[in-house]
Motif scaffolding. Sequence first.
Motif, mmCIF file in Angstrom:
data_model
loop_
_atom_site.group_PDB
_atom_site.id
_atom_site.type_symbol
_atom_site.label_atom_id
_atom_site.label_comp_id
_atom_site.label_asym_id
_atom_site.label_seq_id
_atom_site.Cartn_x
_atom_site.Cartn_y
_atom_site.Cartn_z
ATOM 1 N N UNK A 182 -6.582 3.349 3.191
ATOM 2 C CA UNK A 182 -5.159 3.663 3.145
ATOM 3 C C UNK A 182 -4.350 2.690 3.999
ATOM 4 N N UNK A 183 -4.855 2.371 5.185
ATOM 5 C CA UNK A 183 -4.135 1.445 6.064
ATOM 6 C C UNK A 183 -4.046 0.053 5.450
ATOM 7 N N UNK A 184 -5.155 -0.418 4.860
ATOM 8 C CA UNK A 184 -5.125 -1.739 4.242
ATOM 9 C C UNK A 184 -4.163 -1.764 3.066
ATOM 10 N N UNK A 185 -4.136 -0.694 2.278
ATOM 11 C CA UNK A 185 -3.211 -0.628 1.153
ATOM 12 C C UNK A 185 -1.764 -0.693 1.625
ATOM 13 N N UNK A 186 -1.460 0.019 2.707
ATOM 14 C CA UNK A 186 -0.099 -0.033 3.254
ATOM 15 C C UNK A 186 0.239 -1.427 3.776
ATOM 16 N N UNK A 187 -0.712 -2.049 4.475
ATOM 17 C CA UNK A 187 -0.458 -3.363 5.035
ATOM 18 C C UNK A 187 -0.268 -4.427 3.970
ATOM 19 N N UNK A 188 -1.179 -4.479 3.000
ATOM 20 C CA UNK A 188 -1.074 -5.483 1.945
ATOM 21 C C UNK A 188 0.087 -5.172 1.005
ATOM 22 N N UNK A 189 0.295 -3.882 0.745
ATOM 23 C CA UNK A 189 1.370 -3.500 -0.162
ATOM 24 C C UNK A 189 2.751 -3.767 0.381
#
Length: 247
Positions: free
Chosen positions: A79-86
């Motif tokens: 979830x954190x990576x998705x927020x960061x990349x998104x």
Amino acid sequence: MRLAVTLLTIVPLRADRADRDTARRAMLLAPLTGLVVGGGAAAVLLLGDLAGLAALPRAALAVAAAAVLTRALHLDGLADLADGLGSGRPPEDALAIMKRSDIGPFGVVTLLLTLLVQAGCLATAPDAATGVVIAAVTGRLALPWACRTGVPSARPGGLGALVAGTVATRAAVAVTGAVLLAAALAGAPAGGAEGALYAALAVVAGLGAALLMLRHAVRRLGGVTGDVFGALVELAATAALVVLAAA
């Protein structure tokens, strides 16, 4: 082994050392911790079958058991990576977003879709109990590759800095060969040669998906973090389940 189990599962083993050499060996042994997580999920599937539960509720409970056995740390990283990349922000801002304790819309959507795919694949896989173990081991196979020489840490501290660049590529290749062989042997009893082939393909697909995401994350963030590791575990396991469901 104690450090690998402590880092990657809820099992509270005491690890006396946490230097880079110990971390390197822990990452090489990481696929073995998939036996703990996958074994727990497989036990839930088998118990659900004995209790007369339908395939989808059994699968959902197995996915929940895997989350419990990992303290949901890998899902949190996803979830954190998705927020960061998104976010589309520069590396420094994206890393700051990933470090926050809250979850944004990209993370919510990614979690929901990932869990839905995992449960759906387990509900339709011909041998779900074996499949969930193979997927769990495949997910952790991504870790030696993410920690191989030449992959930098995105931050000066944290888990990424401890393990980044510690694993030689030849060692990651050797571990991958062992996992491929073990997966083929596990898939053979239920499906013969075709079952062994699909099990090996599941490992290849899971690792391939993780390596693609690793390349993208390093390019966008400048290196790896603990969140990246968690995301790679979930992505690899999910890709492996998709292939096994196709069997």
